[in-house]
Scaffold this motif. Structure first.
Motif, PDB file in Angstrom:
ATOM      1  N   TRP A 126      -7.745  11.987 -16.211  1.00 34.11           N
ATOM      2  CA  TRP A 126      -7.976  11.667 -14.794  1.00 34.11           C
ATOM      3  C   TRP A 126      -8.401  12.897 -14.006  1.00 34.11           C
ATOM      4  O   TRP A 126      -9.217  12.817 -13.106  1.00 34.11           O
ATOM      5  CB  TRP A 126      -6.701  11.066 -14.194  1.00 34.11           C
ATOM      6  N   GLY A 127      -7.836  14.052 -14.335  1.00 37.89           N
ATOM      7  CA  GLY A 127      -8.171  15.267 -13.600  1.00 37.89           C
ATOM      8  C   GLY A 127      -7.101  15.645 -12.600  1.00 37.89           C
ATOM      9  O   GLY A 127      -5.937  15.269 -12.747  1.00 37.89           O
ATOM     10  N   TYR A 128      -7.507  16.370 -11.574  1.00 36.71           N
ATOM     11  CA  TYR A 128      -6.521  16.840 -10.607  1.00 36.71           C
ATOM     12  C   TYR A 128      -6.925  16.457  -9.184  1.00 36.71           C
ATOM     13  O   TYR A 128      -8.093  16.208  -8.879  1.00 36.71           O
ATOM     14  CB  TYR A 128      -6.359  18.370 -10.682  1.00 36.71           C
ATOM     15  N   LYS A 129      -5.913  16.422  -8.330  1.00 39.15           N
ATOM     16  CA  LYS A 129      -6.106  16.292  -6.887  1.00 39.15           C
ATOM     17  C   LYS A 129      -4.955  17.028  -6.238  1.00 39.15           C
ATOM     18  O   LYS A 129      -3.793  16.814  -6.606  1.00 39.15           O
ATOM     19  CB  LYS A 129      -6.112  14.824  -6.460  1.00 39.15           C
ATOM     20  N   CYS A 130      -5.259  17.925  -5.314  1.00 37.16           N
ATOM     21  CA  CYS A 130      -4.184  18.688  -4.689  1.00 37.16           C
ATOM     22  C   CYS A 130      -4.436  18.883  -3.198  1.00 37.16           C
ATOM     23  O   CYS A 130      -5.576  18.828  -2.731  1.00 37.16           O
ATOM     24  CB  CYS A 130      -3.990  20.041  -5.372  1.00 37.16           C
ATOM     25  N   LEU A 131      -3.344  19.081  -2.493  1.00 34.74           N
ATOM     26  CA  LEU A 131      -3.369  19.373  -1.063  1.00 34.74           C
ATOM     27  C   LEU A 131      -2.949  20.820  -0.875  1.00 34.74           C
ATOM     28  O   LEU A 131      -1.885  21.232  -1.333  1.00 34.74           O
ATOM     29  CB  LEU A 131      -2.402  18.448  -0.319  1.00 34.74           C
ATOM     30  N   ILE A 132      -3.801  21.602  -0.218  1.00 32.49           N
ATOM     31  CA  ILE A 132      -3.492  22.990   0.127  1.00 32.49           C
ATOM     32  C   ILE A 132      -3.349  23.039   1.643  1.00 32.49           C
ATOM     33  O   ILE A 132      -4.269  22.652   2.367  1.00 32.49           O
ATOM     34  CB  ILE A 132      -4.597  23.941  -0.353  1.00 32.49           C
ATOM     35  N   PHE A 133      -2.200  23.504   2.139  1.00 32.85           N
ATOM     36  CA  PHE A 133      -1.924  23.374   3.570  1.00 32.85           C
ATOM     37  C   PHE A 133      -1.136  24.565   4.098  1.00 32.85           C
ATOM     38  O   PHE A 133      -0.598  25.379   3.331  1.00 32.85           O
ATOM     39  CB  PHE A 133      -1.170  22.066   3.844  1.00 32.85           C
ATOM     40  N   ASP A 134      -1.084  24.660   5.417  1.00 30.67           N
ATOM     41  CA  ASP A 134      -0.317  25.704   6.088  1.00 30.67           C
ATOM     42  C   ASP A 134       1.159  25.530   5.721  1.00 30.67           C
ATOM     43  O   ASP A 134       1.761  24.484   5.976  1.00 30.67           O
ATOM     44  CB  ASP A 134      -0.514  25.578   7.602  1.00 30.67           C
ATOM     45  N   ALA A 135       1.744  26.566   5.126  1.00 32.61           N
ATOM     46  CA  ALA A 135       3.105  26.458   4.598  1.00 32.61           C
ATOM     47  C   ALA A 135       4.155  26.257   5.682  1.00 32.61           C
ATOM     48  O   ALA A 135       5.288  25.883   5.366  1.00 32.61           O
ATOM     49  CB  ALA A 135       3.442  27.697   3.774  1.00 32.61           C
ATOM     50  N   LYS A 158       0.837  -1.195   0.000  1.00 30.28           N
ATOM     51  CA  LYS A 158       0.000   0.000   0.000  1.00 30.28           C
ATOM     52  C   LYS A 158       0.871   1.244   0.000  1.00 30.28           C
ATOM     53  O   LYS A 158       1.839   1.357   0.746  1.00 30.28           O
ATOM     54  CB  LYS A 158      -0.925   0.006   1.221  1.00 30.28           C
ATOM     55  N   TYR A 159       0.503   2.153  -0.852  1.00 29.59           N
ATOM     56  CA  TYR A 159       1.265   3.390  -1.029  1.00 29.59           C
ATOM     57  C   TYR A 159       1.026   4.349   0.138  1.00 29.59           C
ATOM     58  O   TYR A 159      -0.122   4.638   0.485  1.00 29.59           O
ATOM     59  CB  TYR A 159       0.827   4.039  -2.342  1.00 29.59           C
ATOM     60  N   ILE A 160       2.098   4.802   0.759  1.00 26.39           N
ATOM     61  CA  ILE A 160       2.007   5.820   1.809  1.00 26.39           C
ATOM     62  C   ILE A 160       2.265   7.171   1.158  1.00 26.39           C
ATOM     63  O   ILE A 160       3.369   7.453   0.691  1.00 26.39           O
ATOM     64  CB  ILE A 160       3.023   5.573   2.944  1.00 26.39           C
ATOM     65  N   HIS A 161       1.251   7.979   1.111  1.00 30.71           N
ATOM     66  CA  HIS A 161       1.338   9.219   0.353  1.00 30.71           C
ATOM     67  C   HIS A 161       2.294  10.208   1.017  1.00 30.71           C
ATOM     68  O   HIS A 161       2.253  10.402   2.234  1.00 30.71           O
ATOM     69  CB  HIS A 161      -0.054   9.852   0.232  1.00 30.71           C
ATOM     70  N   PRO A 162       3.172  10.841   0.232  1.00 30.36           N
ATOM     71  CA  PRO A 162       4.106  11.821   0.818  1.00 30.36           C
ATOM     72  C   PRO A 162       3.416  13.033   1.429  1.00 30.36           C
ATOM     73  O   PRO A 162       4.033  13.790   2.172  1.00 30.36           O
ATOM     74  CB  PRO A 162       4.981  12.231  -0.382  1.00 30.36           C
ATOM     75  N   TRP A 163       2.130  13.216   1.127  1.00 32.25           N
ATOM     76  CA  TRP A 163       1.398  14.330   1.731  1.00 32.25           C
ATOM     77  C   TRP A 163       1.281  14.201   3.245  1.00 32.25           C
ATOM     78  O   TRP A 163       1.035  15.192   3.931  1.00 32.25           O
ATOM     79  CB  TRP A 163      -0.011  14.407   1.156  1.00 32.25           C
ATOM     80  N   GLU A 164       1.409  13.001   3.773  1.00 33.37           N
ATOM     81  CA  GLU A 164       1.169  12.798   5.206  1.00 33.37           C
ATOM     82  C   GLU A 164       2.022  13.730   6.063  1.00 33.37           C
ATOM     83  O   GLU A 164       1.585  14.195   7.113  1.00 33.37           O
ATOM     84  CB  GLU A 164       1.426  11.338   5.579  1.00 33.37           C
ATOM     85  N   LYS A 165       3.234  14.028   5.609  1.00 36.51           N
ATOM     86  CA  LYS A 165       4.115  14.892   6.405  1.00 36.51           C
ATOM     87  C   LYS A 165       3.649  16.345   6.429  1.00 36.51           C
ATOM     88  O   LYS A 165       4.082  17.129   7.266  1.00 36.51           O
ATOM     89  CB  LYS A 165       5.546  14.814   5.871  1.00 36.51           C
ATOM     90  N   PHE A 166       2.743  16.710   5.497  1.00 44.13           N
ATOM     91  CA  PHE A 166       2.232  18.077   5.454  1.00 44.13           C
ATOM     92  C   PHE A 166       0.903  18.228   6.199  1.00 44.13           C
ATOM     93  O   PHE A 166       0.327  19.312   6.218  1.00 44.13           O
ATOM     94  CB  PHE A 166       2.037  18.528   4.005  1.00 44.13           C
ATOM     95  N   LYS A 167       0.419  17.147   6.802  1.00 41.87           N
ATOM     96  CA  LYS A 167      -0.892  17.165   7.460  1.00 41.87           C
ATOM     97  C   LYS A 167      -0.769  17.036   8.976  1.00 41.87           C
ATOM     98  O   LYS A 167      -1.705  16.635   9.661  1.00 41.87           O
ATOM     99  CB  LYS A 167      -1.757  16.032   6.894  1.00 41.87           C
ATOM    100  N   GLN A 168       0.403  17.420   9.489  1.00 42.57           N
ATOM    101  CA  GLN A 168       0.672  17.230  10.915  1.00 42.57           C
ATOM    102  C   GLN A 168      -0.203  18.096  11.813  1.00 42.57           C
ATOM    103  O   GLN A 168      -0.406  17.779  12.984  1.00 42.57           O
ATOM    104  CB  GLN A 168       2.144  17.533  11.204  1.00 42.57           C
ATOM    105  N   GLY A 169      -0.699  19.197  11.282  1.00 39.53           N
ATOM    106  CA  GLY A 169      -1.500  20.101  12.097  1.00 39.53           C
ATOM    107  C   GLY A 169      -2.947  19.682  12.261  1.00 39.53           C
ATOM    108  O   GLY A 169      -3.728  20.411  12.876  1.00 39.53           O
ATOM    109  N   GLY A 170      -3.312  18.529  11.715  1.00 40.52           N
ATOM    110  CA  GLY A 170      -4.686  18.068  11.826  1.00 40.52           C
ATOM    111  C   GLY A 170      -5.561  18.622  10.714  1.00 40.52           C
ATOM    112  O   GLY A 170      -5.122  19.394   9.858  1.00 40.52           O
TER     113      GLY A 170
END
Length: 251
Positions: free
Chosen positions: A227-236, A106-118
């Motif tokens: 396929w389209g797009y999917k993006c993560l927008i997060f606190d920089a 199972k792929y662990i998405h690299p986004w996980e490190k940007f979601k630390q703030g909940g």
């Protein structure tokens, strides 16, 4: 076209369904045999549920797509499921296809490190997969407490280059206020192997936005989809934290 000709054309198509199950798998790679092909009007639809509901369909391969290349051994199609349901619209002259699903990690998405703030520190936006033609969609994202925002795209993101695109703006483009574009004027590409410039994919840096709010605009023309797009927008600040951690590891 006469009525009899239309009836003949419609009767030359039929639909078949099949199931591929891999016991105890969290994810699989779907691979087609190299000789597998789709003709005009044919398609193969991939779903994680037997009812082929909109939310369960993960991909549709269309024979009318001149750039179609079914996933092979060197470029499998990844799905997080143990069972795949395939729907095949074929003609009487179809040569058919062969496919196998292979258990994979199972792929662990690299986004996980940007979601630390909940959940309050990020927002995930995405189109339908695949998206439709003639779209003009706008969505506003605000992250309370953030001084800056950062944006990264999912590697699967793919659109018709230049004609179907994502933009990031400082105001609602459907309103009366002037707008300023953050980053490139258009983010697009990937369909048919074309280059794509979506931030955070490959060697491309994330897009940084000097505000805690942004408007995402998604526009498509009247032909061709992907396929389209999917993006993560997060606190920089979480991007900066990750960059500092990388420096420490390099040091």
């Amino acid at each position: 076209m006469t009525g009899s000709q239309e009836k003949l054309a419609l009767s030359s198509f039929r639909t078949e369904r099949a199931v591929i199950a891999v016991n105890s798998a969290e994810a699989v790679n779907l691979v087609f045999a190299t000789e597998s092909k789709l003709g005009p009007g044919e398609y193969i639809k991939i779903s994680t549920a037997a009812d082929f509901s909109e939310e369960s369909v993960v991909k549709q391969f269309n024979g009318d797509d001149a750039n179609l290349k079914l996933p092979g051994p060197g470029d499998p199609f990844y799905v997080e499921a143990s069972t795949l349901h395939l729907e095949y619209l074929k003609t009487v002259n179809s040569t058919g296809f062969e496919a196998v699903a292979v258990k994979t990690q199972k792929y662990i998405h690299p986004w996980e490190k940007f979601k630390q703030g909940g959940a309050a520190s990020y927002k995930i936006l995405e189109s339908h997969h695949e998206y439709e033609n003639d779209l003009q969609e706008v969505e506003k994202v605000s992250i309370m407490g953030a001084e800056r925002l950062a944006v990264v795209f999912d590697p699967q993101t793919s659109t018709e280059q230049n004609y179907d695109y994502v933009r990031f703006l400082d105001n609602d483009p459907s309103g009366n206020l002037p707008t300023t574009t953050y980053g490139d004027e258009k983010y697009s590409g990937g369909r048919g192997g074309t280059s794509k410039n979506f931030p955070g994919i490959g060697d491309l840096d994330p897009l940084e936005i000097p505000s805690n709010e942004v408007w995402l605009q998604f526009c498509t023309d009247s032909s061709n989809t992907d396929w389209g797009y999917k993006c993560l927008i997060f606190d920089a600040k979480y991007l900066l934290a990750e960059q500092e951690e990388a420096k420490d590891l390099d040091g």
